[in-house]
Design an enzyme around this catalytic site. Structure first.
Site, PDB file in Angstrom:
ATOM      1  N   HIS A  84      10.620  -0.095  -4.839  1.00  9.89           N
ATOM      2  CA  HIS A  84      10.379   0.297  -3.446  1.00  9.89           C
ATOM      3  C   HIS A  84      11.105  -0.615  -2.457  1.00  9.89           C
ATOM      4  O   HIS A  84      10.739  -0.687  -1.292  1.00  9.89           O
ATOM      5  CB  HIS A  84       8.873   0.305  -3.167  1.00  9.89           C
ATOM      6  CG  HIS A  84       8.145   1.313  -4.004  1.00  9.89           C
ATOM      7  ND1 HIS A  84       6.791   1.227  -4.273  1.00  9.89           N
ATOM      8  CD2 HIS A  84       8.581   2.420  -4.655  1.00  9.89           C
ATOM      9  CE1 HIS A  84       6.434   2.253  -5.047  1.00  9.89           C
ATOM     10  NE2 HIS A  84       7.496   2.977  -5.291  1.00  9.89           N
ATOM     11  N   ASP A 127       6.962  -7.944  -1.968  1.00  8.37           N
ATOM     12  CA  ASP A 127       6.758  -9.351  -1.622  1.00  8.37           C
ATOM     13  C   ASP A 127       7.739 -10.313  -2.295  1.00  8.37           C
ATOM     14  O   ASP A 127       7.786 -11.495  -1.958  1.00  8.37           O
ATOM     15  CB  ASP A 127       5.331  -9.783  -1.952  1.00  8.37           C
ATOM     16  CG  ASP A 127       4.928  -9.463  -3.390  1.00  8.37           C
ATOM     17  OD1 ASP A 127       5.745  -9.664  -4.312  1.00  8.37           O
ATOM     18  OD2 ASP A 127       3.779  -9.018  -3.604  1.00  8.37           O
ATOM     19  N   PRO A 143      -2.636 -10.164   2.085  1.00 17.91           N
ATOM     20  CA  PRO A 143      -3.662  -9.212   2.526  1.00 17.91           C
ATOM     21  C   PRO A 143      -3.380  -7.819   1.981  1.00 17.91           C
ATOM     22  O   PRO A 143      -2.221  -7.412   1.873  1.00 17.91           O
ATOM     23  CB  PRO A 143      -3.532  -9.236   4.062  1.00 17.91           C
ATOM     24  CG  PRO A 143      -2.795 -10.498   4.376  1.00 17.91           C
ATOM     25  CD  PRO A 143      -1.900 -10.765   3.207  1.00 17.91           C
ATOM     26  N   ASP A 144      -4.449  -7.111   1.634  1.00 14.26           N
ATOM     27  CA  ASP A 144      -4.238  -5.731   1.231  1.00 14.26           C
ATOM     28  C   ASP A 144      -4.151  -4.867   2.489  1.00 14.26           C
ATOM     29  O   ASP A 144      -4.125  -5.366   3.611  1.00 14.26           O
ATOM     30  CB  ASP A 144      -5.327  -5.255   0.275  1.00 14.26           C
ATOM     31  CG  ASP A 144      -6.704  -5.208   0.936  1.00 14.26           C
ATOM     32  OD1 ASP A 144      -6.773  -5.336   2.182  1.00 14.26           O
ATOM     33  OD2 ASP A 144      -7.693  -5.059   0.212  1.00 14.26           O
ATOM     34  N   PHE A 145      -4.107  -3.565   2.297  1.00 14.65           N
ATOM     35  CA  PHE A 145      -3.884  -2.698   3.445  1.00 14.65           C
ATOM     36  C   PHE A 145      -5.169  -2.218   4.112  1.00 14.65           C
ATOM     37  O   PHE A 145      -5.212  -2.047   5.318  1.00 14.65           O
ATOM     38  CB  PHE A 145      -3.052  -1.481   3.013  1.00 14.65           C
ATOM     39  CG  PHE A 145      -1.597  -1.811   2.806  1.00 14.65           C
ATOM     40  CD1 PHE A 145      -0.700  -1.715   3.846  1.00 14.65           C
ATOM     41  CD2 PHE A 145      -1.137  -2.243   1.576  1.00 14.65           C
ATOM     42  CE1 PHE A 145       0.635  -2.026   3.669  1.00 14.65           C
ATOM     43  CE2 PHE A 145       0.197  -2.559   1.383  1.00 14.65           C
ATOM     44  CZ  PHE A 145       1.081  -2.455   2.433  1.00 14.65           C
ATOM     45  N   ARG A 146      -6.229  -2.008   3.336  1.00 16.26           N
ATOM     46  CA  ARG A 146      -7.345  -1.249   3.885  1.00 16.26           C
ATOM     47  C   ARG A 146      -8.676  -1.988   3.979  1.00 16.26           C
ATOM     48  O   ARG A 146      -9.659  -1.404   4.426  1.00 16.26           O
ATOM     49  CB  ARG A 146      -7.539   0.033   3.060  1.00 16.26           C
ATOM     50  CG  ARG A 146      -6.368   1.012   3.222  1.00 16.26           C
ATOM     51  CD  ARG A 146      -6.618   2.301   2.452  1.00 16.26           C
ATOM     52  NE  ARG A 146      -5.595   3.299   2.746  1.00 16.26           N
ATOM     53  CZ  ARG A 146      -4.421   3.360   2.158  1.00 16.26           C
ATOM     54  NH1 ARG A 146      -4.110   2.481   1.232  1.00 16.26           N
ATOM     55  NH2 ARG A 146      -3.540   4.284   2.477  1.00 16.26           N
ATOM     56  N   ASN A 163       6.159  -3.858  -5.732  1.00 17.19           N
ATOM     57  CA  ASN A 163       5.833  -4.755  -4.627  1.00 17.19           C
ATOM     58  C   ASN A 163       7.075  -5.143  -3.837  1.00 17.19           C
ATOM     59  O   ASN A 163       8.157  -5.321  -4.392  1.00 17.19           O
ATOM     60  CB  ASN A 163       5.143  -6.007  -5.165  1.00 17.19           C
ATOM     61  CG  ASN A 163       3.865  -5.670  -5.917  1.00 17.19           C
ATOM     62  OD1 ASN A 163       3.249  -4.644  -5.665  1.00 17.19           O
ATOM     63  ND2 ASN A 163       3.487  -6.523  -6.855  1.00 17.19           N
TER      64      ASN A 163
END
Length: 346
Positions: free
Chosen positions: A150, A133, A57-60, A131
């Site tokens: 990150h 993930d 899922p994306d964030f927004r 990412n």
């Protein structure tokens, strides 16, 4: 006056665009360059676009975005979930998010298979990813070739004392029912243990800072895949390669103009923008390199490994020591023994 004219001519000469380094500004031109120049130090920059096809899922996105699913926590702002001060006071929203993104739940995409194939062909120097993930590693890419700019879930650290903890320790608690906060194992500490994901205001991993200049100076082809190039210092990597090195952006939008990328007009001599479906374009690049069948083989192996993980997760797992202890019959207390004993008639 003639002297001034000569000075301006000199300035024009200094700003002349170099001759094109690619035969064509498309994937075919990139593939021809790889073969002609015997490229062997490809650096890949990876953003969230590479993982969208995995179903993360994306964030927004309204209704389905991760931020929408966290509204019950009444975040001051969506970014608060990645702020250290907020995490110290309310870590629960972050761990709710972590459950949705934990490695192993998603199958790597064609793009991730391509990164692994570049390594198997002995031409990948490094894969820098924004990412968290870990899909590059899940796809089978050598962890030594990956720099998670990150951070990711591969290790965790107590936010109070700094003690390192294994990822499995945190995952067991986050995925338990009900979920419990992962606390430091040191008896005198009891701080919250956070996966080593970079929060706002935190420095990037030491390995990033130690490696990027050396890697980018040696780079002979830069692939920029699925990123908006808006988050620094990661975005600045595009400026670290030498002036003659091609930079190929495979992305939805032609980003990076403010960083000096030039995809059209008289200024274009080494930069390529490839629009369209990212996964299709990853496959098209492999085809242009003559590696279409090899990519299919890697994708098939990635699919097999993913199926094995899913089957393993679905099978009954042995109880943990804590569960065994809880389920084992416990010796009765003296009070319980007395209560169960036959009592004399009154």
């Amino acid at each position: 006056m003639e002297r001034l004219i000569q000075m301006f001519k000199g300035l024009e000469t200094a700003e002349e665009v170099p001759d094109p380094v690619l035969s064509t500004f498309d994937l075919a031109g990139v593939a021809a360059y790889v073969e002609e120049k015997q490229v062997k130090n490809v650096v890949v920059m990876v953003g969230a676009g590479a993982s969208c096809a995995a179903g993360i899922p994306d964030f927004r996105s309204p209704g389905t975005g991760l931020y929408d699913n966290l509204q019950k926590y009444a975040l001051p702002q969506p970014e608060s979930i990645f702020e250290m001060n907020y995490f110290r006071s309310r870590p629960e929203p972050f761990f709710e998010l972590a459950k949705n993104m934990w490695p192993g739940e998603y199958k790597p995409t064609t793009a991730h298979a391509l990164f692994r194939l570049l390594d198997e062909k002995k031409i990948l120097r490094r894969c820098y990813t924004q990412n968290i993930d870990m899909l590059e590693e899940v796809a089978g890419l050598d962890p030594e070739k990956i720099i998670a700019a990150h951070g990711n879930f591969s290790s965790s650290t107590c936010i109070d004392c700094g003690k390192k903890h294994k990822s499995a320790y945190v995952k067991d608690r986050v995925f338990s029912n009900p979920a419990v906060l992962p606390r430091c194992k040191l008896s005198y500490c009891n701080g919250v243990v956070k996966p080593d994901i970079v929060f706002f205001g935190e420095g990037l991993p030491m390995r990033f800072n130690e490696s990027y200049k050396r890697d980018l100076r040696a780079c002979d082809l830069l692939l920029i895949v699925g990123t908006s190039l808006q988050v620094f210092p990661f975005a600045g990597l595009v400026q670290e390669v030498k002036a003659h090195v091609p930079r190929c952006l495979i992305n939805r939008d032609p980003v990076g103009r403010g960083l000096g990328l030039r995809y059209e007009g008289a200024e274009q001599y080494r930069d390529v923008f490839v629009a369209g479906d990212l996964q299709d374009n990853a496959r098209a690049l492999a085809d242009a390199l003559g590696w279409g069948g090899d990519l299919e083989a890697v994708e098939a192996d990635v699919a097999r490994q993913h199926l094995k993980r899913m089957q393993k997760d679905a099978s009954p797992q042995p109880a943990s020591p804590a569960q065994v202890q809880e389920a084992s019959p416990q010796p009765a207390s003296p009070a319980q023994v007395q209560e169960a004993s036959p009592q004399p008639a009154s």
